[in-house]
Design an enzyme around this catalytic site. Structure first.
Site, short mmCIF file in Angstrom:
data_model
loop_
_atom_site.label_atom_id
_atom_site.label_comp_id
_atom_site.label_asym_id
_atom_site.label_seq_id
_atom_site.Cartn_x
_atom_site.Cartn_y
_atom_site.Cartn_z
CG HIS A 1 60.32 10.90 -54.03
ND1 HIS A 1 59.74 11.84 -53.22
CD2 HIS A 1 59.31 10.16 -54.54
CE1 HIS A 1 58.42 11.69 -53.24
NE2 HIS A 1 58.13 10.67 -54.03
CG ASP B 1 56.31 7.51 -55.75
OD1 ASP B 1 57.04 8.43 -55.33
OD2 ASP B 1 55.39 7.03 -55.09
CG HIS C 1 51.69 7.75 -56.37
ND1 HIS C 1 50.51 8.00 -55.73
CD2 HIS C 1 52.59 8.59 -55.80
CE1 HIS C 1 50.69 8.93 -54.82
NE2 HIS C 1 51.94 9.30 -54.85
CG HIS D 1 55.80 10.95 -58.64
ND1 HIS D 1 54.59 11.25 -58.06
CD2 HIS D 1 56.63 10.69 -57.61
CE1 HIS D 1 54.69 11.17 -56.74
NE2 HIS D 1 55.94 10.82 -56.45
CG HIS E 1 50.09 11.13 -51.88
ND1 HIS E 1 51.25 10.37 -51.89
CD2 HIS E 1 49.18 10.38 -51.20
CE1 HIS E 1 51.04 9.23 -51.23
NE2 HIS E 1 49.79 9.22 -50.80
CE LYS F 1 52.76 14.93 -54.40
NZ LYS F 1 53.32 13.70 -54.88
O1 DOR Z 1 56.22 5.19 -51.27
C1 DOR Z 1 56.32 6.41 -51.25
N1 DOR Z 1 57.48 7.05 -50.95
N2 DOR Z 1 55.23 7.12 -51.52
C2 DOR Z 1 55.20 8.45 -51.39
O2 DOR Z 1 54.17 9.03 -51.58
C3 DOR Z 1 56.41 9.19 -50.91
C4 DOR Z 1 57.62 8.44 -51.15
C5 DOR Z 1 58.81 8.99 -50.37
O3 DOR Z 1 59.06 10.20 -50.45
O4 DOR Z 1 59.48 8.22 -49.69
ZN ZN Z 2 56.23 10.17 -54.54
#
Ligand code: DOR
Ligand code: ZN
Length: 348
Positions: free
Chosen positions: A16, A248, A175, A14, A137, A100
């Site tokens: 970003h 995450d 998460h 997971h 999520h 997702k």
């Molecule tokens: O803390 C987080 N940041 N939780 C999420 O679900 C998304 C992520 C984000 O994309 O910034």
């Molecule tokens: Zn995330």
């Protein structure tokens, strides 16, 4: 005392990476430690079509430095309009590794997510048919539900229904942050697993709030009380095939975090392995680290465990990391828990 371990190269289930001029930084920070990662689709605009998936994957690969190897495992962002045919084509052609599901409004760029869960039932049936995993999520968005209870309420009111209607669908509750989620996942059948982040294993809500609010510890789902953190640590270090790492890691620039309405996300790509080695050693469970970061996730997703190895060594002095990374758009703070790690990653 163990001073060195050699394990299969880990994956991040997971992640970003964002887009544009942040990619050369985020992609290469992750590629230093990880062979593969499940790439989150919550861009602006979101990755809701296979054409977006293909183009985003190309941009990620282009951002990789020539001497680095890293495989992005792409995901499709599910909306109420997503066509099951698109999922079928994406998964059977190997363009996506998962879909997702964001409840609309649950987190960063989730506005195009799902409000009415009945509407996505045809998608879930197609996913179960072709074996495509669903990443969730798991938080309700109803403002009348306390933010610390949103994960548990989601499990009780939405996840249980989705799983009962689609018993063969592979689901990853992402998460997880509570003892309730650990218990729910542990007692479910083999089609349900969970990811756990680095930061939810390392901090609790006192770290976030006591003695002044720490914006770089703010994430979603928000960190909970210590007893929940301990339940997560127990699950992660148990070796159970149902739990694996999804960092995450979610970069937001300092200006956006240190603000009157700060963004949610901790950037842990740089030092996750070093932090986890510390936590697992504290639990006398270093022998379970490889299961959590390199084996369980690959098995659940039906992928091969990486052949390449990495070495982690323990030094006598704390491992030093930069506090911040410079990006073309400003500074990005690297997550730093309230303890030192003495572990350091060396490629084999
Ligand atoms: O803390 C987080 N940041 N939780 C999420 O679900 C998304 C992520 C984000 O994309 O910034
Ligand atoms: Zn995330």
């Amino acid at each position: 005392m163990v001073k060195e371990i050699v394990i299969s190269r880990p994956d991040d289930w997971h992640l970003h990476l964002r887009d544009g001029d942040l990619l050369p930084i985020t992609v290469n920070e992750t590629a230093k430690s990880f062979a593969r990662a499940i790439i989150m689709p919550n861009l602006v605009p979101p990755v809701t079509k296979l054409t977006h998936v293909k183009n985003y994957k190309q941009r990620i690969i282009k951002a990789l430095k020539p001497n680095m190897s890293f495989e992005p495992l792409m995901t499709l962002y599910m909306t109420e309009e997503t066509n099951p045919k698109e999922i079928e084509e994406g998964f059977t052609k190997g363009l996506i590794s998962a879909v997702k599901l964001y409840p609309a409004g649950a987190t960063t760029n989730s506005g195009s997510g799902v409000r009415n869960f009945e509407k996505i039932q045809p998608n879930l049936e197609m996913m179960a048919k072709v074996g495509c995993p669903l990443c969730i999520h798991g938080e309700v968005t109803d403002n009348s539900i306390d933010i610390f209870d949103r994960e548990k309420v989601f499990i009780d009111t939405i996840l249980e229904k989705i799983r009962t209607k689609n018993p063969t669908l592979k689901v990853i509750l992402e998460h997880i942050t509570t003892e309730d989620a650990v218990e729910y996942v542990s007692s479910a059948n083999e089609n349900l697993a969970a990811t756990i982040t680095t930061h939810h294993l390392a901090i609790n809500r006192n770290d976030l709030l006591a003695g002044g609010i720490k914006p770089h510890f703010y994430c979603l789902p928000v960190v909970k009380r210590e007893s929940h953190r301990l339940a997560l640590v127990k699950a992660a270090t148990s070796g159970s095939p149902k739990f694996f790492l999804g960092t995450d890691s979610a970069p937001h620039l300092d200006d956006d975090k240190e603000s009157a309405c700060g963004c949610a996300g901790c950037f842990t790509a740089t030092n996750t392995l070093e932090i986890l080695a510390h936590i697992f050693e504290e639990q006398k469970s270093l022998n379970k680290l490889e299961l959590f970061i390199s084996i369980n996730g690959a098995n659940f997703y039906g992928k091969k465990v990486n052949m390449e190895k990495i070495k982690l060594i323990k030094n006598d002095t704390p491992t030093l990391f930069p506090k911040k990374l410079a990006t073309p758009r400003g500074k990005l703070t690297i997550f730093k828990p309230n303890f030192e790690t003495y572990w350091e990653v060396k490629s084999e």
